[in-house]
Design a protein around this motif. Structure first.
Motif, PDB file in Angstrom:
ATOM      1  N   PHE A  30      36.708  40.328  42.921  1.00  0.00           N
ATOM      2  CA  PHE A  30      38.093  40.661  43.256  1.00  0.00           C
ATOM      3  C   PHE A  30      38.991  39.662  43.332  1.00  0.00           C
ATOM      4  O   PHE A  30      38.803  38.585  44.071  1.00  0.00           O
ATOM      5  N   ARG A  45      48.629  41.604  43.350  1.00  0.00           N
ATOM      6  CA  ARG A  45      47.626  42.486  43.708  1.00  0.00           C
ATOM      7  C   ARG A  45      46.013  42.193  43.578  1.00  0.00           C
ATOM      8  O   ARG A  45      45.911  41.269  42.335  1.00  0.00           O
ATOM      9  N   SER A  46      45.058  42.871  44.317  1.00  0.00           N
ATOM     10  CA  SER A  46      43.774  42.527  44.052  1.00  0.00           C
ATOM     11  C   SER A  46      43.117  43.487  42.861  1.00  0.00           C
ATOM     12  O   SER A  46      43.750  44.629  42.431  1.00  0.00           O
ATOM     13  N   VAL A  47      42.477  42.825  41.921  1.00  0.00           N
ATOM     14  CA  VAL A  47      41.903  43.717  40.835  1.00  0.00           C
ATOM     15  C   VAL A  47      40.617  43.096  40.566  1.00  0.00           C
ATOM     16  O   VAL A  47      40.152  42.256  40.974  1.00  0.00           O
ATOM     17  N   VAL A  48      39.791  43.926  40.027  1.00  0.00           N
ATOM     18  CA  VAL A  48      38.405  43.740  39.352  1.00  0.00           C
ATOM     19  C   VAL A  48      38.298  43.203  38.122  1.00  0.00           C
ATOM     20  O   VAL A  48      38.772  43.578  37.339  1.00  0.00           O
ATOM     21  N   ARG A  50      36.590  42.745  34.765  1.00  0.00           N
ATOM     22  CA  ARG A  50      35.935  43.358  34.024  1.00  0.00           C
ATOM     23  C   ARG A  50      34.967  42.893  32.883  1.00  0.00           C
ATOM     24  O   ARG A  50      33.776  43.085  32.664  1.00  0.00           O
ATOM     25  N   PHE A  62      40.837  46.761  34.257  1.00  0.00           N
ATOM     26  CA  PHE A  62      41.327  47.997  33.959  1.00  0.00           C
ATOM     27  C   PHE A  62      42.318  48.232  34.794  1.00  0.00           C
ATOM     28  O   PHE A  62      42.446  47.776  36.309  1.00  0.00           O
ATOM     29  N   THR A  63      43.002  49.267  34.717  1.00  0.00           N
ATOM     30  CA  THR A  63      44.111  49.705  35.518  1.00  0.00           C
ATOM     31  C   THR A  63      44.761  51.101  35.112  1.00  0.00           C
ATOM     32  O   THR A  63      44.265  51.722  34.301  1.00  0.00           O
ATOM     33  N   ASP A  64      45.699  51.741  36.059  1.00  0.00           N
ATOM     34  CA  ASP A  64      46.230  53.113  35.580  1.00  0.00           C
ATOM     35  C   ASP A  64      47.598  52.796  34.871  1.00  0.00           C
ATOM     36  O   ASP A  64      48.531  51.638  35.135  1.00  0.00           O
ATOM     37  N   SER A  67      50.858  52.548  36.561  1.00  0.00           N
ATOM     38  CA  SER A  67      51.163  51.624  37.574  1.00  0.00           C
ATOM     39  C   SER A  67      52.290  50.689  37.581  1.00  0.00           C
ATOM     40  O   SER A  67      52.471  50.450  36.292  1.00  0.00           O
ATOM     41  N   HIS A  68      52.795  50.239  38.535  1.00  0.00           N
ATOM     42  CA  HIS A  68      53.972  49.280  38.576  1.00  0.00           C
ATOM     43  C   HIS A  68      53.747  48.106  37.692  1.00  0.00           C
ATOM     44  O   HIS A  68      54.405  47.187  36.871  1.00  0.00           O
ATOM     45  N   LYS A  69      52.443  47.358  37.957  1.00  0.00           N
ATOM     46  CA  LYS A  69      51.983  46.103  37.056  1.00  0.00           C
ATOM     47  C   LYS A  69      52.098  46.509  35.662  1.00  0.00           C
ATOM     48  O   LYS A  69      52.630  45.490  34.848  1.00  0.00           O
TER      49      LYS A  69
END
Ligand SMILES: Cc1cc2nc3c(=O)[nH]c(=O)nc-3n(C[C@H](O)[C@H](O)[C@H](O)COP(=O)(O)O)c2cc1C
Length: 184
Positions: A30, A45-48, A50, A62-64, A67-69
């Motif tokens: 994280f 923000r926290s992310v994983v 990969r 990976f993200t959506d 999303s705002h980012k």
């Protein structure tokens, strides 16, 4: 006081990142991702983490896609990532440019995401949308929402706060990752 060589410091940074990816249960997975929003304000923000390619000095998460980012990166692709590795007493700050890919072109990655994890890419309404109650959203996983952010690193700053002696080093892509010691 034993200090690493530049080569050893570089290798240690990549070993920490590799550990973050390889061990599903490691808190190192994280990491904190920073972008710059439309008002030029930093957003964290926290992310994983990969995957990585040490040779190319790239990382990805990976993200959506909604999303705002992702919207922020669409306007300003400057990105930074922070990681504190307590067992190594090392802080990594990794900066560079982001590239986004999403949907069917990254189906190979989508195929590796288990069903229960795909839920993260199917929140309706889209992430960050105001809702009337905490439960006023549902899950509809969709590959079109699935995005990969590739961080093409240009700068790596490593700080070690060991009792054996503090040290700091930076590596720049523009210097062929040669490395320079910095006052910690
Ligand atoms: C432990 C943890 C891990 C997370 N991992 C991810 C991740 O890998 N990708 C992601 O997009 N969001 C992840 N999130 C959610 C983000 O922190 C953030 O809330 C979300 O992506 C929306 O951010 P944005 O509005 O800045 O785009 C994670 C959150 C937590 C607490």
């Amino acid at each position: 006081m034993t200090k690493p060589t530049l080569t050893a410091a570089w290798a240690q940074a990549w070993a920490i990142l590799q550990q973050a990816i390889a061990d599903d249960r490691s808190p190192l997975r994280f990491v904190t991702l920073a972008t710059v929003d439309a008002n030029h304000a930093p957003q964290l923000r926290s992310v994983v983490l990969r995957e990585l390619d040490a040779e190319a000095a790239t990382l990805y998460i990976f993200t959506d896609a909604r999303s705002h980012k992702v919207a922020e990166l669409g306007k300003n692709n400057a990105v930074s990532l922070h990681l504190w590795a307590p067992d190594h007493l090392i802080q990594l700050r990794l900066s560079g440019q982001a590239q986004i890919s999403s949907g069917t072109p990254i189906r190979d990655h989508w195929d590796t995401v288990p069903d229960h994890m795909r839920e993260a890419y199917g929140h309706v309404p889209s992430p960050g949308t105001k809702i009337a109650t905490p439960d006023a959203w549902e899950v509809r996983p969709d590959i079109q929402n699935f995005a990969k952010i590739t961080l093409i690193l240009s700068h790596i700053d490593i700080v070690c706060l060991s009792r054996d002696g503090h040290w700091r080093v930076e590596f720049l892509r523009e210097n062929n990752w040669k490395g320079d010691w910095l006052s910690p």
